[in-house]
Design a protein around this motif. Structure first.
Motif, mmCIF file in Angstrom:
data_model
loop_
_atom_site.group_PDB
_atom_site.id
_atom_site.type_symbol
_atom_site.label_atom_id
_atom_site.label_comp_id
_atom_site.label_asym_id
_atom_site.label_seq_id
_atom_site.Cartn_x
_atom_site.Cartn_y
_atom_site.Cartn_z
ATOM 1 N N VAL A 1 20.958 2.390 16.629
ATOM 2 C CA VAL A 1 19.986 3.285 15.693
ATOM 3 C C VAL A 1 20.355 3.238 14.523
ATOM 4 O O VAL A 1 21.730 3.291 14.274
ATOM 5 C CB VAL A 1 20.152 4.801 16.475
ATOM 6 C CG1 VAL A 1 19.238 5.629 15.476
ATOM 7 C CG2 VAL A 1 19.332 4.782 17.581
ATOM 8 N N GLN A 2 19.717 3.134 13.408
ATOM 9 C CA GLN A 2 20.078 3.343 11.976
ATOM 10 C C GLN A 2 19.034 4.094 11.264
ATOM 11 O O GLN A 2 17.819 4.361 11.562
ATOM 12 C CB GLN A 2 19.674 1.942 11.210
ATOM 13 C CG GLN A 2 20.635 0.976 11.764
ATOM 14 C CD GLN A 2 20.722 -0.606 10.858
ATOM 15 O OE1 GLN A 2 19.702 -1.038 10.666
ATOM 16 N NE2 GLN A 2 21.708 -1.038 11.004
ATOM 17 N N LEU A 3 19.727 4.971 10.251
ATOM 18 C CA LEU A 3 18.894 5.651 9.445
ATOM 19 C C LEU A 3 18.845 5.267 8.201
ATOM 20 O O LEU A 3 20.051 5.133 7.523
ATOM 21 C CB LEU A 3 19.694 7.345 9.566
ATOM 22 C CG LEU A 3 18.888 8.181 10.427
ATOM 23 C CD1 LEU A 3 19.167 7.648 11.797
ATOM 24 C CD2 LEU A 3 19.596 9.618 10.396
ATOM 25 N N GLN A 4 17.698 4.898 7.317
ATOM 26 C CA GLN A 4 17.579 4.449 6.267
ATOM 27 C C GLN A 4 16.966 5.476 5.221
ATOM 28 O O GLN A 4 15.862 5.885 5.340
ATOM 29 C CB GLN A 4 16.880 3.050 6.320
ATOM 30 C CG GLN A 4 16.710 2.159 5.010
ATOM 31 C CD GLN A 4 17.944 1.784 4.422
ATOM 32 O OE1 GLN A 4 18.557 1.108 5.310
ATOM 33 N NE2 GLN A 4 18.313 1.876 3.366
ATOM 34 N N ALA A 5 17.802 5.741 4.243
ATOM 35 C CA ALA A 5 17.547 6.730 3.332
ATOM 36 C C ALA A 5 17.231 5.876 1.894
ATOM 37 O O ALA A 5 17.636 5.006 1.591
ATOM 38 C CB ALA A 5 18.636 7.726 2.915
ATOM 39 N N SER A 6 16.044 6.831 1.251
ATOM 40 C CA SER A 6 15.651 6.116 -0.030
ATOM 41 C C SER A 6 15.141 7.319 -0.760
ATOM 42 O O SER A 6 14.859 8.460 -0.296
ATOM 43 C CB SER A 6 14.599 5.075 0.317
ATOM 44 O OG SER A 6 13.458 5.735 1.047
ATOM 45 N N GLY A 7 15.167 7.037 -2.256
ATOM 46 C CA GLY A 7 14.231 8.046 -2.928
ATOM 47 C C GLY A 7 15.218 8.584 -3.986
ATOM 48 O O GLY A 7 14.662 9.524 -4.646
ATOM 49 N N GLY A 8 16.479 8.452 -3.899
ATOM 50 C CA GLY A 8 17.124 9.163 -4.917
ATOM 51 C C GLY A 8 17.155 8.325 -6.409
ATOM 52 O O GLY A 8 16.404 7.329 -6.463
ATOM 53 N N GLY A 9 17.700 8.971 -7.205
ATOM 54 C CA GLY A 9 17.711 8.493 -8.722
ATOM 55 C C GLY A 9 18.199 9.427 -9.790
ATOM 56 O O GLY A 9 18.627 10.500 -9.317
ATOM 57 N N LEU A 10 17.715 9.220 -11.070
ATOM 58 C CA LEU A 10 17.869 10.229 -12.159
ATOM 59 C C LEU A 10 16.713 10.782 -12.495
ATOM 60 O O LEU A 10 15.724 10.378 -12.609
ATOM 61 C CB LEU A 10 18.524 9.328 -13.342
ATOM 62 C CG LEU A 10 18.759 10.058 -14.664
ATOM 63 C CD1 LEU A 10 19.818 10.990 -14.486
ATOM 64 C CD2 LEU A 10 19.068 8.972 -15.796
ATOM 65 N N VAL A 11 16.740 12.282 -12.668
ATOM 66 C CA VAL A 11 15.683 12.929 -13.021
ATOM 67 C C VAL A 11 16.102 13.990 -14.243
ATOM 68 O O VAL A 11 17.437 14.422 -14.052
ATOM 69 C CB VAL A 11 15.050 13.606 -11.838
ATOM 70 C CG1 VAL A 11 16.028 14.511 -11.103
ATOM 71 C CG2 VAL A 11 13.562 14.126 -12.151
ATOM 72 N N GLN A 12 15.413 14.288 -15.017
ATOM 73 C CA GLN A 12 15.694 15.847 -15.933
ATOM 74 C C GLN A 12 15.653 16.844 -15.153
ATOM 75 O O GLN A 12 14.907 17.142 -14.174
ATOM 76 C CB GLN A 12 14.854 15.704 -16.915
ATOM 77 C CG GLN A 12 14.781 14.333 -17.862
ATOM 78 C CD GLN A 12 13.987 14.301 -19.292
ATOM 79 O OE1 GLN A 12 13.178 15.139 -19.190
ATOM 80 N NE2 GLN A 12 14.294 13.732 -20.071
ATOM 81 N N PRO A 13 16.394 17.808 -15.841
ATOM 82 C CA PRO A 13 16.116 19.078 -15.044
ATOM 83 C C PRO A 13 14.771 19.661 -15.217
ATOM 84 O O PRO A 13 13.921 19.300 -16.272
ATOM 85 C CB PRO A 13 17.131 19.960 -16.004
ATOM 86 C CG PRO A 13 18.081 19.068 -16.688
ATOM 87 C CD PRO A 13 17.409 17.807 -16.639
ATOM 88 N N GLY A 14 14.494 20.248 -14.149
ATOM 89 C CA GLY A 14 13.147 20.710 -13.768
ATOM 90 C C GLY A 14 12.092 19.659 -13.242
ATOM 91 O O GLY A 14 10.796 19.857 -12.832
ATOM 92 N N GLY A 15 12.385 18.509 -13.063
ATOM 93 C CA GLY A 15 11.731 17.474 -12.428
ATOM 94 C C GLY A 15 11.879 17.586 -11.095
ATOM 95 O O GLY A 15 12.451 18.324 -10.074
ATOM 96 N N CYS A 21 13.916 9.277 4.765
ATOM 97 C CA CYS A 21 14.766 8.759 5.697
ATOM 98 C C CYS A 21 14.316 8.526 7.023
ATOM 99 O O CYS A 21 13.589 9.288 7.702
ATOM 100 C CB CYS A 21 15.914 9.793 5.960
ATOM 101 S SG CYS A 21 17.264 9.383 7.389
ATOM 102 N N ALA A 22 14.157 7.130 7.302
ATOM 103 C CA ALA A 22 13.604 6.750 8.501
ATOM 104 C C ALA A 22 14.618 6.332 9.710
ATOM 105 O O ALA A 22 15.600 5.532 9.317
ATOM 106 C CB ALA A 22 12.546 5.472 8.116
ATOM 107 N N ALA A 23 14.285 6.685 10.540
ATOM 108 C CA ALA A 23 15.258 6.285 12.008
ATOM 109 C C ALA A 23 14.459 5.126 12.660
ATOM 110 O O ALA A 23 13.514 5.167 12.662
ATOM 111 C CB ALA A 23 15.486 7.523 12.750
ATOM 112 N N SER A 24 15.539 4.174 12.939
ATOM 113 C CA SER A 24 14.873 3.027 13.820
ATOM 114 C C SER A 24 15.696 2.507 14.721
ATOM 115 O O SER A 24 17.011 2.985 14.801
ATOM 116 C CB SER A 24 14.711 1.951 12.811
ATOM 117 O OG SER A 24 15.798 1.398 12.130
#
Length: 120
Positions: A1-15, A21-24
């Protein structure tokens, strides 16, 4: 089983950011799914969790700003983060309690971390 996370990054305050995260792999059933975070110089903490039935729990610091949800058909957990603050900066980890053998014996699996940076 693997969990693959995505979607992080840099954002300004208030954003806003949306983590996914998908399990397979060999998955017979998933009980709870959750997001944790580890901020610089701090210990890992539970941010939000959701049961198979949809019951949710949040740490006080994110209540009203973050929403956890899951798509059971896709074995995916989502963390929608709104009104982000500088103090939300951390590496975020997804977590799932999974029956990977069909024996009702559940194991805890972790995804790789995804960095969220909130900065102006």
């Amino acid at each position: 089983v693997q969990l693959q996370a995505s979607g992080g990054g840099l954002v300004q305050p208030g954003g806003s950011l949306r983590l996914s995260c998908a399990a397979s792999g060999s998955i017979f059933n998933i009980h709870a799914m959750a997001w944790y975070r580890r901020a610089p110089g701090k210990q890992r903490e539970l941010v939000a969790s959701i049961t198979a039935g949809g019951s949710t729990n949040y740490v006080d610091a994110v209540k009203g700003r973050f929403t956890i949800s899951r798509d059971n058909a896709k074995n995916t957990v989502i963390l929608q983060m709104n009104s982000l603050k500088v103090e939300d900066t951390a590496v975020y980890f997804c977590n799932a309690v999974i029956d990977d053998s069909g024996t009702h014996y559940y194991r805890i699996y972790w995804g790789q971390g995804t960095l969220v940076t909130v900065s102006s």
